[in-house]
Design an enzyme around this catalytic site. Structure first.
Site, short mmCIF file in Angstrom:
data_model
loop_
_atom_site.label_atom_id
_atom_site.label_comp_id
_atom_site.label_asym_id
_atom_site.label_seq_id
_atom_site.Cartn_x
_atom_site.Cartn_y
_atom_site.Cartn_z
N GLY A 169 0.83 -1.20 0.00
CA GLY A 169 0.00 0.00 0.00
C GLY A 169 0.86 1.25 0.00
O GLY A 169 1.97 1.27 -0.53
N GLY A 404 22.07 12.94 -30.08
CA GLY A 404 21.66 13.49 -28.79
C GLY A 404 22.20 12.68 -27.62
O GLY A 404 22.46 13.23 -26.54
N ALA A 405 22.40 11.39 -27.86
CA ALA A 405 22.90 10.54 -26.78
C ALA A 405 24.33 10.93 -26.41
O ALA A 405 24.74 10.86 -25.26
CB ALA A 405 22.83 9.08 -27.19
C1 HXC Z 1 -3.32 -4.08 11.73
C2 HXC Z 1 -2.26 -5.92 10.94
C3 HXC Z 1 -2.03 -5.28 9.69
C4 HXC Z 1 -2.50 -3.95 9.54
C5 HXC Z 1 -1.18 -7.25 9.61
N1 HXC Z 1 -1.72 -7.13 10.83
N2 HXC Z 1 -1.34 -6.13 8.88
N3 HXC Z 1 -2.92 -5.33 11.95
N4 HXC Z 1 -3.15 -3.40 10.59
N5 HXC Z 1 -2.32 -3.26 8.42
C6 HXC Z 1 -1.71 -8.13 11.89
C7 HXC Z 1 -2.55 -9.33 11.57
O1 HXC Z 1 -3.91 -9.10 11.91
C8 HXC Z 1 -1.92 -10.39 12.45
O2 HXC Z 1 -2.37 -10.18 13.75
C9 HXC Z 1 -0.46 -10.00 12.42
O3 HXC Z 1 -0.40 -8.64 12.01
C10 HXC Z 1 0.36 -10.81 11.45
O4 HXC Z 1 -0.30 -10.77 10.21
P1 HXC Z 1 -0.64 -12.10 9.37
O5 HXC Z 1 -1.71 -11.73 8.43
O6 HXC Z 1 -0.88 -13.24 10.30
O7 HXC Z 1 0.72 -12.34 8.62
P2 HXC Z 1 0.96 -12.92 7.17
O8 HXC Z 1 0.13 -14.13 6.96
O9 HXC Z 1 2.44 -13.04 7.02
O10 HXC Z 1 0.43 -11.80 6.17
C11 HXC Z 1 1.06 -10.56 6.12
C12 HXC Z 1 0.22 -9.57 5.28
C13 HXC Z 1 -1.22 -9.52 5.84
C14 HXC Z 1 0.18 -10.04 3.83
C15 HXC Z 1 0.93 -8.23 5.35
O11 HXC Z 1 -1.16 -9.34 7.25
C16 HXC Z 1 -2.01 -8.41 5.25
O12 HXC Z 1 -2.52 -8.52 4.14
N6 HXC Z 1 -2.15 -7.30 6.00
C17 HXC Z 1 -2.88 -6.15 5.56
C18 HXC Z 1 -2.08 -5.40 4.54
C19 HXC Z 1 -2.77 -4.15 4.15
O13 HXC Z 1 -3.71 -4.17 3.36
N7 HXC Z 1 -2.33 -3.04 4.76
C20 HXC Z 1 -2.89 -1.76 4.51
C21 HXC Z 1 -2.19 -1.25 3.31
S1 HXC Z 1 -2.83 0.31 2.88
P3 HXC Z 1 -2.54 -11.39 14.79
O14 HXC Z 1 -3.14 -10.76 15.99
O15 HXC Z 1 -3.40 -12.39 14.12
O16 HXC Z 1 -1.16 -11.87 15.03
C22 HXC Z 1 -1.78 1.32 3.57
C23 HXC Z 1 -2.21 2.71 3.38
C24 HXC Z 1 -1.11 3.65 3.66
O17 HXC Z 1 -0.82 0.99 4.14
C25 HXC Z 1 -1.49 4.97 3.10
C26 HXC Z 1 -0.41 5.95 3.32
C27 HXC Z 1 -0.76 7.27 2.73
#
Ligand code: HXC
Length: 514
Positions: A169, A404-405
């Protein structure tokens, strides 16, 4: 007092364990190190000083009241790498997936700002699920502040991102704003929208690795400057990279003692580069032979391989090398090569690193794809970057330098301090055959044997114009040299340019064609 100290030790122990033993096991099972293990590998022993180890998330909604992990999923502090001070922030995936909430972001921002105040590099170790979902807008705001800090620090201190797990993200934009990105094969990935969203929006089926793995970013997107087989190798690359860099934009890069004599002739160069301008060779051999101890740290090795960029030393001083690569696309400059080289040149200029350019270029790459993709806009970046750079610029024309390069590759007209040509150099508007086909279009149409005619006139043209002496007569090169003296001359030129000062017109900033 003893009790208080005991309590402090207990709390510290708790903070040290991050998300706890179970999460650490899961981290190891994924083939990843814990954040503490990473810091131990990276930093000189006993030098890391942690900041904000007792920070807790302020948020309490959506179960956050039960997630009271000290440090809030990121370890921040300062320490030494090979004896030189750096600031570090390192995300801890064992704590709420390393997700970024308000306080986590605050710790990162403070780390970048401290590095900026002190004038030393900042290193970010990324391993995070991105914006912490439970903290909503506070985490988005946190990201915004991290980006702002990265931008503020850009060009002042080196910023290096090491991706050691997920980076998804908006989170990807922090490393993207930094100077160099190192990724680890198989365990790290970066994408703005993940495979599930891609499937839902475009119908494409793609794995994490295929969409945003290290290999993809090192070869196709150019997001990653280096890829490592494992975390240990990522830190080896990071340390090597740091060894070439100054701590900030007001300092010079470190000088490293070398046994390699400044007076070393390199007769091998006369064999490596074929006289025939159409024959390919690997320009990296030329680069290595010229540099101190034949050591070259190539940046973006597998992205746009038709141009080679990287760091080395000459007479102990750091230099950045930019060279056309005749072994790929005949060394022509395409869109990606323009982007790659311009960004590198701008980094060198920002951090007082002289530019050594090796030219063997037939031109910008022709084609509908290139034109429609904006080779004009992208190629202009290279012209812009070279002209804008005020660091010492020393250019060697090895063979072809067409159109040009030729101008774009550190020519005299774009402010190169010294330009040297080898006797094999051909500096012209275009290659001899192309020139003949345009100039003698009518004669070719009339003659009975056009190919014979073209061949004969091309030979004549080559004899008259495809050499470095016309350019030398006009003063657009400073001298024609024997290839074997390239290293000696480069070192002398660097010494001569040590005190270089160049005035530039006062402006807020230019408008590089991005
Ligand atoms: C809160 C989160 C989290 C998040 C993971 N966790 N991402 N908690 N916010 N963004 C937590 C999970 O719930 C889990 O908690 C623990 O972290 C480990 O994650 P798992 O899913 O068990 O790990 P894994 O299977 O390795 O998968 C990793 C992952 C997945 C692919 C990153 O967790 C995932 O898809 N997370 C969400 C990613 C996402 O969409 N993020 C937002 C992006 S948008 P528990 O308690 O079960 O251990 C963004 C916007 C930014 O970032 C904008 C800026 C301007």
């Amino acid at each position: 007092m003893e009790e208080l100290i005991e309590k402090l030790r207990e709390l510290r122990e708790k903070a040290y364990m991050g998300g706890g033993p179970k999460k650490i096991e899961v981290q190891h099972a994924k083939g990843k190190l814990t954040v503490r293990e990473r810091l131990e590998l990276l930093v000189d022993p006993e030098t890391f000083v942690e900041m904000g180890s007792f920070v807790l998330p302020r948020a309490t909604d959506f179960g956050m009241d039960k997630m009271r992990f000290y440090g809030d999923g990121v370890i921040t502090g300062y320490g030494k790498i090979d004896g030189r001070l750096v600031f570090i922030y390192a995300q801890d995936f064992t704590v709420i997936g390393g997700s970024l909430g308000e306080m986590h972001a605050l710790k990162i921002v403070r780390t970048i700002e401290s590095a900026l105040k002190v004038g030393v590099p900042v290193i970010g170790l990324y391993d995070s699920g991105g914006a912490r979902i439970q903290e909503g807008v506070a985490s988005l705001e946190g990201f915004g502040k991290v980006f702002a800090a990265n931008v503020k620090a850009s060009g002042v201190i080196p910023q290096i991102a090491v991706i050691l797990g997920p980076c998804a993200g908006g989170a990807t934009y922090s490393p993207a704003l930094m100077d160099f990105v190192i990724m680890v094969k198989e365990t790290s990935y970066m994408f703005v929208t993940g495979p599930r969203v891609v499937k839902a929006t475009t119908g494409e089926d793609v794995t994490f690795e295929e969409l945003g793995g290290a290999e993809v970013h090192a070869t196709k997107s150019g997001v990653a400057h280096f890829i490592a087989e494992n975390e240990e190798e990522a830190f080896v690359i990071l340390k090597k990279l740091l060894s070439y860099l100054p701590p900030n934009n007001m300092s010079e890069p470190p000088i490293v003692e070398t046994e390699d004599p400044a007076e070393r002739e390199v007769p091998e160069l006369e064999k490596i580069v074929p006289v025939d301008p159409m024959s390919a060779y690997d320009v990296r051999e030329v680069i290595c032979k010229i540099l101190d101890d034949e050591e070259f740290l190539e940046v973006h090795e597998n992205f746009a391989p038709n141009i080679v960029v990287g760091f080395g030393r000459l007479g102990g001083r750091t230099v950045g090398v930019v060279a056309n690569q005749p072994a790929h696309l005949a060394g022509s400059i395409d869109i990606d090569a323009s982007d790659k080289a311009s960004r590198f040149v701008r980094f060198l200029d920002a951090f007082n690193i002289p530019i050594i350019t090796l030219v063997d270029v037939p031109g910008f790459l022709p084609g509908v794809d290139q034109e429609h993709g904006g080779i004009i806009r992208h190629g202009a970046k290279l012209l812009y970057a070279y002209q804008e750079a005020t660091v010492p610029k020393i250019t060697f024309v090895l063979r072809k330098a067409y159109g040009g390069a030729y101008i774009a590759m550190g020519s005299k007209s774009l402010g190169a301090d010294f330009v040297y040509a080898w006797p094999t150099a051909e500096i012209a508007v275009m290659g001899p055959e192309g020139a003949v086909r345009i100039l003698y279009k009518r004669e070719i149409a009339k003659t009975k044997n056009p190919e014979e005619f073209v061949k004969a006139v091309t030979e004549e043209y080559r004899r008259m114009f495809a050499n470095p002496y016309k350019a030398a007569e006009l003063g657009v090169i400073d001298d024609v040299i024997e290839p074997r003296y390239t290293r000696i001359i480069a070192i002398k030129a660097l010494e001569a340019l040590e005190g270089k000062r160049e005035e530039t017109p006062l402006k807020k900033h230019g408008n590089i064609p991005l």
